[in-house]
Design a protein around this motif. Sequence first.
Motif, PDB file in Angstrom:
ATOM      1  N   LEU A   1       8.112  -3.986  -1.639  1.00  0.00           N
ATOM      2  CA  LEU A   1       7.541  -3.303  -0.295  1.00  0.00           C
ATOM      3  C   LEU A   1       7.661  -4.048   1.059  1.00  0.00           C
ATOM      4  O   LEU A   1       7.592  -5.459   0.916  1.00  0.00           O
ATOM      5  CB  LEU A   1       6.237  -2.540  -0.699  1.00  0.00           C
ATOM      6  N   LYS A   2       7.755  -3.319   1.975  1.00  0.00           N
ATOM      7  CA  LYS A   2       7.745  -4.309   3.289  1.00  0.00           C
ATOM      8  C   LYS A   2       6.308  -4.591   3.375  1.00  0.00           C
ATOM      9  O   LYS A   2       5.221  -4.094   2.892  1.00  0.00           O
ATOM     10  CB  LYS A   2       8.037  -3.217   4.277  1.00  0.00           C
ATOM     11  N   THR A   3       6.146  -5.773   4.220  1.00  0.00           N
ATOM     12  CA  THR A   3       4.973  -6.321   4.254  1.00  0.00           C
ATOM     13  C   THR A   3       3.752  -5.448   4.861  1.00  0.00           C
ATOM     14  O   THR A   3       2.449  -5.466   4.381  1.00  0.00           O
ATOM     15  CB  THR A   3       4.661  -7.690   4.997  1.00  0.00           C
ATOM     16  N   ASP A   4       4.243  -4.542   5.640  1.00  0.00           N
ATOM     17  CA  ASP A   4       3.239  -3.609   6.316  1.00  0.00           C
ATOM     18  C   ASP A   4       2.791  -2.301   5.473  1.00  0.00           C
ATOM     19  O   ASP A   4       2.674  -1.413   6.281  1.00  0.00           O
ATOM     20  CB  ASP A   4       3.578  -3.417   7.692  1.00  0.00           C
ATOM     21  N   TYR A   5       3.136  -2.492   4.248  1.00  0.00           N
ATOM     22  CA  TYR A   5       2.964  -0.937   3.530  1.00  0.00           C
ATOM     23  C   TYR A   5       1.411  -0.597   3.482  1.00  0.00           C
ATOM     24  O   TYR A   5       0.618  -1.466   3.714  1.00  0.00           O
ATOM     25  CB  TYR A   5       3.710  -1.410   1.989  1.00  0.00           C
ATOM     26  N   LEU A   6       1.584   0.734   3.551  1.00  0.00           N
ATOM     27  CA  LEU A   6       0.073   1.287   3.639  1.00  0.00           C
ATOM     28  C   LEU A   6      -0.262   1.356   1.841  1.00  0.00           C
ATOM     29  O   LEU A   6       0.514   1.994   1.204  1.00  0.00           O
ATOM     30  CB  LEU A   6       0.162   2.650   4.236  1.00  0.00           C
ATOM     31  N   PHE A   7      -1.612   1.388   1.737  1.00  0.00           N
ATOM     32  CA  PHE A   7      -2.195   1.398   0.336  1.00  0.00           C
ATOM     33  C   PHE A   7      -2.899   2.807   0.650  1.00  0.00           C
ATOM     34  O   PHE A   7      -4.131   2.702   1.328  1.00  0.00           O
ATOM     35  CB  PHE A   7      -2.892   0.427  -0.079  1.00  0.00           C
ATOM     36  N   LEU A   8      -2.587   3.564  -0.235  1.00  0.00           N
ATOM     37  CA  LEU A   8      -3.545   4.894  -0.030  1.00  0.00           C
ATOM     38  C   LEU A   8      -4.258   5.011  -1.468  1.00  0.00           C
ATOM     39  O   LEU A   8      -3.660   5.137  -2.393  1.00  0.00           O
ATOM     40  CB  LEU A   8      -2.486   6.282   0.253  1.00  0.00           C
ATOM     41  N   ALA A   9      -5.519   5.048  -1.250  1.00  0.00           N
ATOM     42  CA  ALA A   9      -6.473   5.217  -2.756  1.00  0.00           C
ATOM     43  C   ALA A   9      -7.048   6.513  -2.309  1.00  0.00           C
ATOM     44  O   ALA A   9      -8.058   6.805  -1.643  1.00  0.00           O
ATOM     45  CB  ALA A   9      -7.425   4.157  -2.703  1.00  0.00           C
ATOM     46  N   VAL A  10      -7.075   7.404  -3.295  1.00  0.00           N
ATOM     47  CA  VAL A  10      -7.706   8.591  -3.450  1.00  0.00           C
ATOM     48  C   VAL A  10      -8.882   8.674  -4.425  1.00  0.00           C
ATOM     49  O   VAL A  10      -8.246   8.552  -5.520  1.00  0.00           O
ATOM     50  CB  VAL A  10      -6.879  10.084  -3.464  1.00  0.00           C
ATOM     51  N   GLY A  11      -9.880   8.284  -4.105  1.00  0.00           N
ATOM     52  CA  GLY A  11     -10.935   8.260  -5.189  1.00  0.00           C
ATOM     53  C   GLY A  11     -10.983   6.796  -5.741  1.00  0.00           C
ATOM     54  O   GLY A  11     -10.416   6.037  -4.861  1.00  0.00           O
TER      55      GLY A  11
END
Length: 649
Positions: free
Chosen positions: A419-429
């Motif tokens: 992944l690119k270093t600025d990837y987003l991490f999405l946590a649902v719950g």
Amino acid sequence: MDEWEEQETATSGTCALTSHTSNAGTQGDFWSSDRGEFQRGRGGRGRGRGGFKNSSFSGAEDSANDGDSQNNTAERSSFSRRGGRGRGRGFGRTDHGDFDANEENGDHTNVSRGRRGGRGGSYRQGGEQGGRGGFGGGYRGKDEEVFAQGNQDTPAEKTDESDRPRVTYVPPPPSEDEESIFSHYESGVNFDKYDEILVDVSGTNPPPAIMTFDEAALCESLKRNVSKSGYVKPTPVQKHGIPIVSAGRDLMACAQTGSGKTAAFLLPILQQLMADGAAASCFSETQEPEAIIVAPTRELINQIYLEARKFAYGTCVRPVVVYGGVSTGHQIRDLSRGCNVLCGTPGRLLDMIGRGKVGLTKVRYLVLDEADRMLDMGFEPDMRRLVGSPGMPSKENRQTLMFSATFPEDIQRLAADFLKTDYLFLAVGIVGGACSDVEQTFVQVTKFAKRDQLLDLLKSTGSARTMVFVETKRQADFIAVILCQEKFPTTSIHGDREQWQREQALGDFRSGKCPVLVATSVGARGLDIPDVQLVVNFDLPNNIDEYVHRIGRTGRCGNTGRAVSFYDPEANSELAQSLVTILSKAQQEVPSWLEAAAFSGHGPSGFNPPRKHFASTDLRKGPQGGLFQDSSVTSQLAAQTAADDEEWE
Ligand SMILES: Nc1ncnc2c1ncn2[C@@H]1O[C@H](COP(=O)(O)OP(=O)(O)OP(=O)(O)O)[C@@H](O)[C@H]1O
């Protein structure tokens, strides 16, 4: 016979039968749903660790039966990385004929970790197609990709004097009927409760979430298809995931099972392709898809393909699927009709790339569904090979999207390479948490009492559609036989079944012809089957992530479900702590005996414990970020343990 079939035939070789075959026939008879009769089971498999293998074999997992890849190279002696059914860590010079970055570089001497080498436990002569782990086929990944074997009952043909069968199975074409393309099950009473789940997006500058599909600004045809699919409002992973993908960001998304992750990546990708006027071209021998989606099992990738096909219905965007156990020639012909979105299991996908049928220069999106599985030891080398394949844009020049319900810390660390270093991490719950719509029950039971417990349970639930998870393939057949004898129409799915049998089993389960499906871990992830009301863990899995995925086959899309797990104190005590955590996080009652077991010192311990804990957040938040996972667990070890679940008997 066309060009491809000839090629397949010409390059087929022998299936090694030289390893232990002592299990042959031990799978016994089992009820065949497709024929309504008991049917002779196939022979067993070779066992043993780290079998030395002197062999080369074709293609990736899937293509093994279909003949060698065009770029197959000379046979090489090796401890095989892939051969047999190995848990051994052979010094693997890969000798398969599929595309291999090392081979491309002319480097055949690297020492690599034996991925599954040598389960066959036997020395095999370097036959052209040797090393498949004994009669019954070689193991490739934890969940699947067992080389299909010759079986007189199957449509596989013998192709040459070496008796090696060639896969000729061509699955029935998917329905063209609009009604069945858009058939769907209803979202359940808890669908609106999704809105109450806490969502955390970490990383810089995330775009705002959308609240409705209208805000996603989908083009008319896509909007129409979304609506025909019965989607009225987006789920949380869609509300946040769609704008993130549309904004061009890389994404690691974790959301509970059955909460709509597939559409969260498909819709923005298809939207962009449609907006850019992508249209499949059938004039090129090498197809250049704009999006590549990978998943660990054949059934799952086919399901994703059908979803993509549904959303792309009536547009110029053409999805195609490639996976093992099916005629390669058939899939090449399908590819040649044009491909914008290519869905594949890793082995067959790499094989197609190696054959020059798929070019990668136009790839804009790379999606790893069940990403934690795709990056554990079972598939990680294939993923590295895929991103290292000629033409594949670098991670800076493509968008990489990862989705799963579980994302252990060690896998997150590894995923960052892609992944690119600025990837987003999405946590649902809660990352790695179980679906809260599944009522989880535990029954303390010895292994000898499990069978009666299961029968009692099934008698009490009537004809409820039920998935029964077991540890081994042999066990799957055995339990299926018993249930059939007890008049529960039952079928089974596992890696030793031919692909047509697997598909038929799933079809019979979906249609309700066989309301009970006995499955190994091959059925644990991703499968979206309507009305599964009960999941039974006849054998609990070795790792907590798999538990979460298994029980997630029920309680999907806001529907409620039930999971009953047989807890054998002898075998499952190491899982107790994680189970308690999972239950508490899902606000479920924790049996006092389980709590006692969890705190009686039987937690994961010792050197190299398998993965028993789960991560609860974005790894980048640091050690104080709420990670539950024991940091001593390494991905390879954990994955190896996971990989052993099904295979060691
Ligand atoms: N917005 C929506 N409205 C109604 N149904 C939806 C919506 N989104 C997804 N679904 C349906 O919910 C079901 C589950 O979706 P999906 O298979 O994508 O879940 P998932 O999160 O990928 O699950 P898993 O973790 O098990 O792979 C599917 O039948 C899908 O069509």
